[in-house]
Motif scaffolding. Structure first.
Motif, PDB file in Angstrom:
ATOM      1  N   LEU A 133      -4.904  -4.087  -4.465  1.00 23.65           N
ATOM      2  CA  LEU A 133      -4.369  -2.890  -3.813  1.00 23.65           C
ATOM      3  C   LEU A 133      -5.384  -2.312  -2.836  1.00 23.65           C
ATOM      4  N   THR A 134      -4.946  -2.035  -1.617  1.00 22.03           N
ATOM      5  CA  THR A 134      -5.760  -1.284  -0.672  1.00 22.03           C
ATOM      6  C   THR A 134      -5.238   0.134  -0.543  1.00 22.03           C
ATOM      7  N   ILE A 135      -6.155   1.091  -0.544  1.00 20.78           N
ATOM      8  CA  ILE A 135      -5.850   2.500  -0.340  1.00 20.78           C
ATOM      9  C   ILE A 135      -6.608   2.901   0.914  1.00 20.78           C
ATOM     10  N   ALA A 136      -5.914   3.078   2.027  1.00 22.32           N
ATOM     11  CA  ALA A 136      -6.613   3.227   3.307  1.00 22.32           C
ATOM     12  C   ALA A 136      -5.686   3.766   4.386  1.00 22.32           C
ATOM     13  N   GLY A 137      -6.243   3.918   5.592  1.00 23.28           N
ATOM     14  CA  GLY A 137      -5.482   4.329   6.756  1.00 23.28           C
ATOM     15  C   GLY A 137      -4.967   3.130   7.528  1.00 23.28           C
ATOM     16  N   THR A 138      -4.192   3.393   8.555  1.00 20.87           N
ATOM     17  CA  THR A 138      -3.522   2.329   9.298  1.00 20.87           C
ATOM     18  C   THR A 138      -4.236   2.028  10.620  1.00 20.87           C
ATOM     19  N   ASP A 139      -3.907   0.890  11.188  1.00 19.04           N
ATOM     20  CA  ASP A 139      -4.311   0.523  12.547  1.00 19.04           C
ATOM     21  C   ASP A 139      -3.127  -0.182  13.188  1.00 19.04           C
ATOM     22  N   PRO A 140      -2.438   0.459  14.129  1.00 24.12           N
ATOM     23  CA  PRO A 140      -1.238  -0.152  14.704  1.00 24.12           C
ATOM     24  C   PRO A 140      -1.505  -1.444  15.458  1.00 24.12           C
ATOM     25  N   VAL A 178      -0.933   4.236   1.739  1.00 26.85           N
ATOM     26  CA  VAL A 178      -1.359   4.831   3.006  1.00 26.85           C
ATOM     27  C   VAL A 178      -1.949   6.218   2.765  1.00 26.85           C
ATOM     28  N   THR A 179      -3.190   6.412   3.222  1.00 24.65           N
ATOM     29  CA  THR A 179      -3.816   7.736   3.162  1.00 24.65           C
ATOM     30  C   THR A 179      -3.659   8.506   4.463  1.00 24.65           C
ATOM     31  N   ALA A 180      -3.576   7.762   5.578  1.00 24.56           N
ATOM     32  CA  ALA A 180      -3.462   8.407   6.885  1.00 24.56           C
ATOM     33  C   ALA A 180      -2.854   7.428   7.871  1.00 24.56           C
ATOM     34  N   VAL A 181      -2.095   7.957   8.816  1.00 27.74           N
ATOM     35  CA  VAL A 181      -1.564   7.164   9.921  1.00 27.74           C
ATOM     36  C   VAL A 181      -2.438   7.454  11.131  1.00 27.74           C
ATOM     37  N   VAL A 182      -3.011   6.398  11.700  1.00 26.22           N
ATOM     38  CA  VAL A 182      -4.015   6.557  12.746  1.00 26.22           C
ATOM     39  C   VAL A 182      -3.505   5.953  14.053  1.00 26.22           C
ATOM     40  N   ALA A 183      -3.547   6.738  15.116  1.00 29.54           N
ATOM     41  CA  ALA A 183      -3.227   6.231  16.451  1.00 29.54           C
ATOM     42  C   ALA A 183      -4.527   5.699  17.057  1.00 29.54           C
TER      43      ALA A 183
END
Length: 276
Positions: free
Chosen positions: A6-13, A37-42
């Motif tokens: 399991l990964t607990i982290a933010g995203t990279d589109p 998902v901890t955060a959605v990152v642009a």
């Protein structure tokens, strides 16, 4: 048995870092990947635009949804975003996790953009580092964890910092020396024993997501290997992914490493004239 990780982290589109990179590294190293998902990152290969953090309660609900249904053999934690999310992760791990926890203390992007507020660093240091079985800071992140203004600039300084990093509470510390420069990339792993791990430095600008990829590969390998062997194999994997990174054409900045270099090179894609 195939491990579930399991990964607990933010995203990279753009797919080079964060959860997207973690899932690729899990798969490339023989593990079934899951994500919270901890955060959605642009962001893209040139930098970070904006960050939207998830509600801490929702992060906890995602973690519970995984653990209450699936056997979890290892956890990787990446971008946490803020102190409240750090608390939610810690409480969830205390409730559910009886497996290795790899913490990559993501605070600064490859571009130099800060990914979390300085005031929230203390929560990482006090809540998550002691709960981790292995932390994987690079030199800037180690300086932040140790509350130092000056970054380490030599292998000797790295060795001198190991005891202080271990005192933060994790069982193992992988201090990454990539920022030192030179012909070799030297990391130091310390826990029940201390070893230096050396690899030739790869000449490429396509190094986006290296920290995410390395820590994820370690998490994927830990269910089947000891810590030293898992870290050694993960570093070998990352070095090969960097060596093949220029085969990809992704973005105008620091492109991603080639997570699937072994698979794709054995089964090349026929892009021209492909049948639909």
């Amino acid at each position: 048995m195939i491990p579930n990780v399991l990964t607990i982290a933010g995203t990279d589109p753009t797919g080079g870092a964060g959860i997207q990179a973690d899932l690729k590294a899990f798969s490339a190293n023989g593990a079934y990947g899951m994500s919270v998902v901890t955060a959605v990152v642009a962001q893209n290969t040139r930098g970070v635009g904006s960050i939207v953090a998830m509600e801490p309660e929702f992060v906890a609900e995602q973690i519970a949804a995984v653990f209450e249904d699936v056997r979890v053999d290892a956890v990787k934690i990446g971008m946490v975003a803020n102190a409240d999310i750090a608390d939610a992760i810690r409480q969830s791990l205390d409730t559910y996790a009886q497996c290795p926890v790899v913490l990559d203390p993501v605070m600064v992007a490859k571009s130099g953009d800060h990914l979390m507020q300085q005031d929230d660093v203390e929560a990482i240091r006090e809540r998550l580092v002691p709960r981790a079985t292995l932390i994987t800071p690079n030199l800037p992140e180690a300086s932040v964890l140790l509350d130092r203004d000056v970054e380490m600039s030599s292998l000797e300084e790295m060795h001198a910092s190991l005891e202080e990093l271990r005192a933060l509470g994790s069982q193992w510390v992988l201090l990454k020396g990539g920022h030192l420069g030179g012909e070799e990339s030297i990391d130091i792993l310390t826990g029940h024993e201390t070893v230096e791990l050396t690899a030739p430095r790869v000449d490429t600008i396509n190094d986006h997501g290296t920290g995410c990829t390395l820590s994820a590969a370690i998490a994927a390998l830990l269910p089947r290997h000891g810590y030293i062997d898992a870290v050694r194999q993960a570093k070998k994997y990352l070095t090969a992914a960097l060596r093949h990174a220029d085969e990809l054409d992704v973005g105008a900045g620091h492109g991603p490493v080639h997570h699937f270099h072994a698979l794709w090179n054995n089964a090349p894609l026929q892009l021209q004239g492909a049948q639909r």
